[in-house]
Design a protein around this motif. Structure first.
Motif, PDB file in Angstrom:
ATOM      1  N   LEU A  95       0.744  -1.161  -0.068  1.00  0.00           N
ATOM      2  CA  LEU A  95      -0.240  -0.168   0.157  1.00  0.00           C
ATOM      3  C   LEU A  95       0.904   1.405   0.112  1.00  0.00           C
ATOM      4  O   LEU A  95       0.273   2.295  -0.370  1.00  0.00           O
ATOM      5  N   ASP A  96       1.937   1.159   0.361  1.00  0.00           N
ATOM      6  CA  ASP A  96       3.156   2.254   0.333  1.00  0.00           C
ATOM      7  C   ASP A  96       3.429   2.692  -1.031  1.00  0.00           C
ATOM      8  O   ASP A  96       3.729   3.710  -1.344  1.00  0.00           O
ATOM      9  N   PHE A  97       3.172   1.662  -2.050  1.00  0.00           N
ATOM     10  CA  PHE A  97       3.398   2.193  -3.466  1.00  0.00           C
ATOM     11  C   PHE A  97       1.994   2.168  -4.370  1.00  0.00           C
ATOM     12  O   PHE A  97       2.153   1.985  -5.391  1.00  0.00           O
ATOM     13  N   GLY A  98       0.884   2.347  -3.616  1.00  0.00           N
ATOM     14  CA  GLY A  98      -0.494   2.669  -4.217  1.00  0.00           C
ATOM     15  C   GLY A  98      -1.081   1.401  -4.609  1.00  0.00           C
ATOM     16  O   GLY A  98      -1.958   1.262  -5.555  1.00  0.00           O
ATOM     17  N   GLY A  99      -0.531   0.262  -4.157  1.00  0.00           N
ATOM     18  CA  GLY A  99      -1.123  -1.306  -4.219  1.00  0.00           C
ATOM     19  C   GLY A  99      -1.033  -1.582  -5.637  1.00  0.00           C
ATOM     20  O   GLY A  99      -0.197  -0.784  -6.577  1.00  0.00           O
ATOM     21  N   PRO A 100      -1.786  -2.777  -6.092  1.00  0.00           N
ATOM     22  CA  PRO A 100      -1.524  -3.250  -7.493  1.00  0.00           C
ATOM     23  C   PRO A 100      -1.764  -2.469  -8.409  1.00  0.00           C
ATOM     24  O   PRO A 100      -0.959  -2.377  -9.528  1.00  0.00           O
ATOM     25  N   LEU A 101      -2.945  -1.714  -8.698  1.00  0.00           N
ATOM     26  CA  LEU A 101      -3.463  -0.769  -9.520  1.00  0.00           C
ATOM     27  C   LEU A 101      -2.160   0.329  -9.835  1.00  0.00           C
ATOM     28  O   LEU A 101      -2.258   0.834 -10.809  1.00  0.00           O
ATOM     29  N   GLY A 102      -1.889   0.808  -8.742  1.00  0.00           N
ATOM     30  CA  GLY A 102      -0.858   1.886  -8.867  1.00  0.00           C
ATOM     31  C   GLY A 102       0.599   1.494  -9.462  1.00  0.00           C
ATOM     32  O   GLY A 102       1.345   2.228  -9.909  1.00  0.00           O
ATOM     33  N   ARG A 103       0.724   0.155  -9.488  1.00  0.00           N
ATOM     34  CA  ARG A 103       2.260  -0.312  -9.990  1.00  0.00           C
ATOM     35  C   ARG A 103       1.831  -0.309 -11.665  1.00  0.00           C
ATOM     36  O   ARG A 103       2.808  -0.488 -12.390  1.00  0.00           O
ATOM     37  N   VAL A 104       0.467  -0.436 -12.202  1.00  0.00           N
ATOM     38  CA  VAL A 104       0.369  -0.784 -13.632  1.00  0.00           C
ATOM     39  C   VAL A 104      -0.292   0.491 -14.301  1.00  0.00           C
ATOM     40  O   VAL A 104      -0.421   0.290 -15.677  1.00  0.00           O
ATOM     41  N   LEU A 105      -0.957   1.324 -13.577  1.00  0.00           N
ATOM     42  CA  LEU A 105      -1.543   2.200 -14.322  1.00  0.00           C
ATOM     43  C   LEU A 105      -1.115   3.745 -14.004  1.00  0.00           C
ATOM     44  O   LEU A 105      -0.498   3.844 -12.935  1.00  0.00           O
TER      45      LEU A 105
END
Length: 252
Positions: A95-105
C-alpha cells in the motif's frame, strides 16, 4: 491445502472455475492478508459498475499479478445492490506504493477510473483482514459451494485472547465433528473489532442444519456457548452468493 471462504463479511477467498462450478481453492499461509471492500452500488449505475469492473479494474489487477479476486453479492436477504470483493495482499507494505493498480496504471488513468467507479457508488467500506488457519478447520473438497454463510462476532475489548483460546481449545472437537469453516480477523477498517466465521454451502436448504456448536457438542452446545458470556458483544449472520462474472483466478 484447500479451504472455504470468505469473507467476509469474509471474506474470504480464492475462487477458481472447474467445469463451470465455483469453488474456493486457494490456500493462504499464516498471517496472510486480504483486502475486503464492501460496495453499495447505486441501482441506476449497476450496469456501468459491472462494465468498469470487467473492462478496467479486473484486467489491471491481473496485469499487476494479482492471483485472484473473489466477488460476492447479497443472497436474498440484505442490501440488494451491495457487492463484496476480496483480494489478496502480499503484505501491507504494498500500500506504500499505491497497491497493485498503482503499479500498472499511470496516475492520470488511475484517477479517471477511480472517479468513474466513485460515481457508481453510494458508499464504500474497506478492511484489511487476516486469515487464521490455526483457528480454522479446512477441507480438500470445496467444489460446488457457491453460498457463504458468514457469522460476524464482535469481541469485547480486552477479550481477544479468551476468544482465540475458545476456538483453539475446541478445534479437535470441531475436526472430529466434521465441520468445516474459516476464521478471519478484521484488523483495520471502520467499526469495532470483528471476527468472521465463514462456512460455504451448495444450497439454501443446507442453512437449515444445526449450528457449528450444535453439530459439534449436541445437547452440551448451550453449556459450551455459555463460556463466551462477556466475551462476545454481538453476533450477525449474513449469506452471500458467489459472483463468477466479476471474479477471476489465475487457475482459470
Amino acid at each position: 491445502m484447500k479451504r472455504l471462504v470468505t469473507w467476509s463479511a469474509a471474506l474470504v477467498v480464492g475462487v477458481s472455475l472447474i467445469t463451470g462450478v465455483a469453488s474456493v481453492t486457494l490456500a493462504q499461509d499464516a498471517d496472510s492478508w486480504m483486502r475486503v471492500d464492501y460496495l453499495q452500488v447505486l441501482p441506476r449505475e449497476l450496469d456501468e459498475f459491472i462494465e468498469l469492473q470487467l473492462e478496467e479494474v479486473n484486467p489491471a489487477l491481473q496485469r499487476a499479478g494479482v492471483p485472484w479476486r473473489s466477488a460476492w453479492r447479497t443472497a436474498e436477504f440484505g442490501n440488494t445492490y451491495e457487492r463484496l470483493f476480496v483480494t489478496p495482499m502480499e503484505s501491507l507494505a504494498e500500500l506504500d506504493f499505491g497497491g497493485p493498480l498503482g503499479r500498472v496504471l499511470e496516475p492520470d488513468r488511475l484517477a479517471r477510473i477511480a472517479d468513474r467507479v466513485r460515481r457508481t457508488l453510494a458508499s464504500r467500506q474497506s478492511y484489511a483482514v487476516r486469515y487464521r488457519p490455526d483457528l480454522s478447520v479446512e477441507s480438500d473438497d470445496v467444489s460446488g459451494l457457491s453460498l457463504a454463510w458468514i457469522t460476524s462476532v464482535q469481541v469485547a475489548p480486552g477479550r481477544n485472547a479468551d476468544w482465540e483460546a475458545f476456538l483453539r481449545e475446541n478445534t479437535p472437537q470441531f475436526r472430529g465433528a466434521d465441520v468445516v469453516f474459516g476464521v478471519y480477523e478484521r484488523v483495520f477498517g471502520p467499526g469495532p473489532a470483528v471476527w468472521q466465521i465463514v462456512e460455504n454451502h451448495a444450497s439454501f436448504a443446507e442453512l437449515d442444519r444445526p449450528t457449528i456448536l450444535q453439530r459439534t457438542f449436541g445437547e452440551q452446545a448451550d453449556q459450551v456457548a455459555a463460556r463466551l458470556a462477556g466475551v462476545l458483544l454481538s453476533i450477525e449472520r449474513t449469506v452471500l452468493r458467489y459472483d463468477p462474472e466479476l471474479s477471476f483466478s489465475a487457475a482459470q
